[in-house]
Design an enzyme around this catalytic site. Structure first.
Site, PDB file in Angstrom:
ATOM      1  N   LYS A  60       0.845  -1.199   0.000  1.00 29.32           N
ATOM      2  CA  LYS A  60       0.000   0.000   0.000  1.00 29.32           C
ATOM      3  C   LYS A  60       0.879   1.247   0.000  1.00 29.32           C
ATOM      4  O   LYS A  60       2.091   1.189   0.230  1.00 29.32           O
ATOM      5  CB  LYS A  60      -0.900  -0.005   1.231  1.00 29.32           C
ATOM      6  CG  LYS A  60      -0.152   0.041   2.557  1.00 29.32           C
ATOM      7  CD  LYS A  60      -1.111  -0.020   3.739  1.00 29.32           C
ATOM      8  CE  LYS A  60      -0.338   0.047   5.061  1.00 29.32           C
ATOM      9  NZ  LYS A  60      -1.240   0.035   6.228  1.00 29.32           N
ATOM     10  N   ARG A 158     -10.796   0.363  15.012  1.00 29.66           N
ATOM     11  CA  ARG A 158     -10.626   1.087  13.739  1.00 29.66           C
ATOM     12  C   ARG A 158     -11.503   0.387  12.707  1.00 29.66           C
ATOM     13  O   ARG A 158     -12.715   0.337  12.866  1.00 29.66           O
ATOM     14  CB  ARG A 158      -9.141   1.116  13.355  1.00 29.66           C
ATOM     15  CG  ARG A 158      -8.796   2.173  12.316  1.00 29.66           C
ATOM     16  CD  ARG A 158      -7.311   2.183  12.002  1.00 29.66           C
ATOM     17  NE  ARG A 158      -6.868   0.940  11.361  1.00 29.66           N
ATOM     18  CZ  ARG A 158      -5.621   0.719  10.952  1.00 29.66           C
ATOM     19  NH1 ARG A 158      -4.693   1.644  11.123  1.00 29.66           N
ATOM     20  NH2 ARG A 158      -5.298  -0.419  10.377  1.00 29.66           N
ATOM     21  N   HIS A 190      -6.500  -6.910  12.821  1.00 28.32           N
ATOM     22  CA  HIS A 190      -5.272  -6.138  12.929  1.00 28.32           C
ATOM     23  C   HIS A 190      -5.007  -5.819  14.393  1.00 28.32           C
ATOM     24  O   HIS A 190      -5.921  -5.464  15.136  1.00 28.32           O
ATOM     25  CB  HIS A 190      -5.403  -4.834  12.129  1.00 28.32           C
ATOM     26  CG  HIS A 190      -4.103  -4.190  11.781  1.00 28.32           C
ATOM     27  ND1 HIS A 190      -3.102  -4.836  11.094  1.00 28.32           N
ATOM     28  CD2 HIS A 190      -3.633  -2.936  12.007  1.00 28.32           C
ATOM     29  CE1 HIS A 190      -2.078  -4.015  10.918  1.00 28.32           C
ATOM     30  NE2 HIS A 190      -2.373  -2.855  11.476  1.00 28.32           N
ATOM     31  N   ARG A 246       1.055 -10.990   7.232  1.00 25.67           N
ATOM     32  CA  ARG A 246       0.755  -9.828   6.398  1.00 25.67           C
ATOM     33  C   ARG A 246       1.766  -8.716   6.672  1.00 25.67           C
ATOM     34  O   ARG A 246       1.408  -7.627   7.140  1.00 25.67           O
ATOM     35  CB  ARG A 246      -0.677  -9.372   6.725  1.00 25.67           C
ATOM     36  CG  ARG A 246      -1.403  -8.605   5.657  1.00 25.67           C
ATOM     37  CD  ARG A 246      -2.846  -8.339   6.063  1.00 25.67           C
ATOM     38  NE  ARG A 246      -2.964  -7.588   7.303  1.00 25.67           N
ATOM     39  CZ  ARG A 246      -3.590  -8.044   8.397  1.00 25.67           C
ATOM     40  NH1 ARG A 246      -4.142  -9.235   8.414  1.00 25.67           N
ATOM     41  NH2 ARG A 246      -3.654  -7.286   9.482  1.00 25.67           N
ATOM     42  N   TYR A 292      14.731  30.631   7.269  1.00 23.97           N
ATOM     43  CA  TYR A 292      13.610  31.427   7.751  1.00 23.97           C
ATOM     44  C   TYR A 292      13.578  31.518   9.278  1.00 23.97           C
ATOM     45  O   TYR A 292      13.725  30.534   9.988  1.00 23.97           O
ATOM     46  CB  TYR A 292      12.286  30.826   7.283  1.00 23.97           C
ATOM     47  CG  TYR A 292      12.029  30.938   5.806  1.00 23.97           C
ATOM     48  CD1 TYR A 292      12.144  32.151   5.152  1.00 23.97           C
ATOM     49  CD2 TYR A 292      11.658  29.815   5.069  1.00 23.97           C
ATOM     50  CE1 TYR A 292      11.894  32.250   3.788  1.00 23.97           C
ATOM     51  CE2 TYR A 292      11.399  29.906   3.710  1.00 23.97           C
ATOM     52  CZ  TYR A 292      11.521  31.130   3.073  1.00 23.97           C
ATOM     53  OH  TYR A 292      11.268  31.223   1.729  1.00 23.97           O
ATOM     54  N   CYS A 339      12.776  24.277   4.544  1.00 29.25           N
ATOM     55  CA  CYS A 339      11.964  25.079   3.624  1.00 29.25           C
ATOM     56  C   CYS A 339      11.262  24.162   2.623  1.00 29.25           C
ATOM     57  O   CYS A 339      11.442  22.948   2.633  1.00 29.25           O
ATOM     58  CB  CYS A 339      12.841  26.088   2.902  1.00 29.25           C
ATOM     59  SG  CYS A 339      13.849  27.101   4.017  1.00 29.25           S
ATOM     60  N   MET A 340      10.466  24.731   1.742  1.00 29.72           N
ATOM     61  CA  MET A 340       9.722  23.920   0.790  1.00 29.72           C
ATOM     62  C   MET A 340      10.650  23.130  -0.131  1.00 29.72           C
ATOM     63  O   MET A 340      10.375  21.966  -0.453  1.00 29.72           O
ATOM     64  CB  MET A 340       8.787  24.794  -0.053  1.00 29.72           C
ATOM     65  CG  MET A 340       7.939  23.983  -1.030  1.00 29.72           C
ATOM     66  SD  MET A 340       6.848  24.989  -2.050  1.00 29.72           S
ATOM     67  CE  MET A 340       5.622  25.491  -0.844  1.00 29.72           C
ATOM     68  N   ASP A 341      11.748  23.754  -0.555  1.00 26.39           N
ATOM     69  CA  ASP A 341      12.613  23.137  -1.556  1.00 26.39           C
ATOM     70  C   ASP A 341      14.066  23.004  -1.124  1.00 26.39           C
ATOM     71  O   ASP A 341      14.879  22.478  -1.898  1.00 26.39           O
ATOM     72  CB  ASP A 341      12.605  23.974  -2.851  1.00 26.39           C
ATOM     73  CG  ASP A 341      11.211  24.346  -3.290  1.00 26.39           C
ATOM     74  OD1 ASP A 341      10.498  23.449  -3.768  1.00 26.39           O
ATOM     75  OD2 ASP A 341      10.832  25.530  -3.147  1.00 26.39           O
TER      76      ASP A 341
END
Length: 402
Positions: A60, A158, A190, A246, A292, A339-341
């Protein structure tokens, strides 16, 4: 550019680009090597530990970020007889890509195209009365017996049916099986605390599960595959192996119980290695704030290295100040804000690093490299999250050997 979604009822998912084995990484900001040989060997080791039980390799989440289709093939080559995929869309994608092994899928909402799933020869989970009813309706519409595993909640709280819903489902499933509408091949559950093998809920859930199997048999069902053991139970609790185990995260060479032992302790090895290249190295004076908010300030004259990955690539923003990386064999942690990048490293005043040099973000325990578990410990999460969140901007390169 064709951006048509071939399954408009299903979400489109960005997938990473794939580099041919042996392809040059020159000019790439970052890449992830996925060792399919490691996955084969890990599954073989899990199968050895499982004894007479079959192995369902869980793939998954795009195989925990490693790549759905390549991992499926490697897992089958390692001895897995079944595959597990949570989302129906991923299961259909695996079939469309030519994966022919039995696939169990267990997450779909009311109104999902279960006829397509039955046509694709997928095994469907029935974890609620409505799910069993919709599977039966789709089976009747297609004129095909639907293969079903009933999911029961033995205490996780769950997914899965329990109490009165479950009692009614077992009776309904037996009736539908007698009519030839469904084939209840399996029943599963599970664990809540499998990563704590001595926790009292583990044995309690096993006892509850076996009692439910007995209830199913009294209702007239004869499920041939009983499964409850995830990675942790596969490695630490042989009494839970039953007819099939599993495993998920252990397929990828990560330990589900790092407090007991790492991959090498269990005869596993990490399949993913994530590498980036420095895109800048510059001298920096003492007292300079970095990134930042200037959460980090240099303590002396030093050299800063810029790593071209960030939270858009799956690097946790809360790894600020703690995320581990390695350059020229030396460990560093993120200097300042993720940071983002981009990420900054304080390399120290004497580092020989230059732009273009490799930075290891995720490697192997046995080689002393930063690992997914190191990242998880640094930010108080689990190694599953670290590898699964690696973004599609990082291309994958699949290695057939070890």
């Amino acid at each position: 550019m064709d951006i048509t979604n071939p399954h408009p009822a299903l979400p489109s998912v960005a997938t990473p680009s794939v580099l041919p084995e042996g392809a040059s990484t020159v000019g790439l900001s970052a890449w992830a090597d996925v060792d399919l040989g490691a996955i084969r060997d890990n599954v073989a080791e899990l199968a050895r530990r499982a004894g007479d039980a079959a192995v369902m390799a869980v793939i998954k989440g795009d195989a925990y970020g490693h790549g759905l289709v390549p991992v499926a093939g490697a897992a089958i080559a390692g001895g897995a007889t079944h595959l597990g995929v949570a989302q129906l869309g991923e299961a259909l994608a695996a079939r469309a890509a030519g994966v022919s092994a039995p696939i169990l899928t267990w997450i779909f909402p009311p109104g999902a195209d279960l006829a397509a799933a039955i046509h694709a020869d997928l095994t469907l989970s029935a974890g609620a009365p409505w799910a069993l009813a919709e599977i039966a309706a789709a089976a009747r519409a297609t004129g095909t017996t639907a293969r079903v595993h009933i999911k029961v909640d033995t205490g996780l709280g769950r997914g899965g049916a329990w109490h009165d819903d479950l009692a009614g489902m077992l009776v309904d499933a037996a009736r539908l099986e007698a009519e030839g509408v469904v084939d209840v091949e399996g029943i599963f559950s599970h664990f809540a605390y499998a990563d704590s093998p001595d926790h009292p809920t583990v044995r309690a859930q096993q006892e509850t599960f076996l009692a439910i199997v007995a209830d199913a048999e009294r209702a007239g069902l004869r499920p041939r595959i009983r499964h409850i053991a995830n990675s942790a139970a596969t490695l630490t609790n042989p009494s839970a192996h039953l007819d099939m185990v599993r495993p998920g995260v252990s397929v990828y060479g990560l330990s589900p119980v790092p407090h007991i032992g790492g991959p090498t302790h269990f005869g596993l090895r990490e399949a993913m290695r994530v590498t980036a290249r420095l895109i800048a190295v510059k001298d920096c004076p003492a007292g300079q704030g970095v990134s930042y908010g200037h959460l980090y300030t240099t303590k002396g004259d030093t050299r800063l290295g810029l790593v071209p990955l960030g939270y858009a690539d799956g690097i946790p923003r809360h790894a600020t100040g703690v995320g581990p990386m390695q350059v020229h064999g030396t460990r560093y942690t993120v200097a300042g804000r993720v940071c983002m990048d981009q990420i900054v490293l304080d390399l120290g005043p004497d580092s020989p690093a230059q732009a273009g040099d490799e930075v290891i973000l995720i490697g192997r325990e046995s080689q002393g490299e930063p690992t997914a578990q190191d990242w998880a410990a640094a930010i108080d999460t689990i190694n599953y999250e670290i590898v699964t969140r690696l973004g599609p901007r990082v291309p994958r390169r699949y290695l057939e050997g070890s």
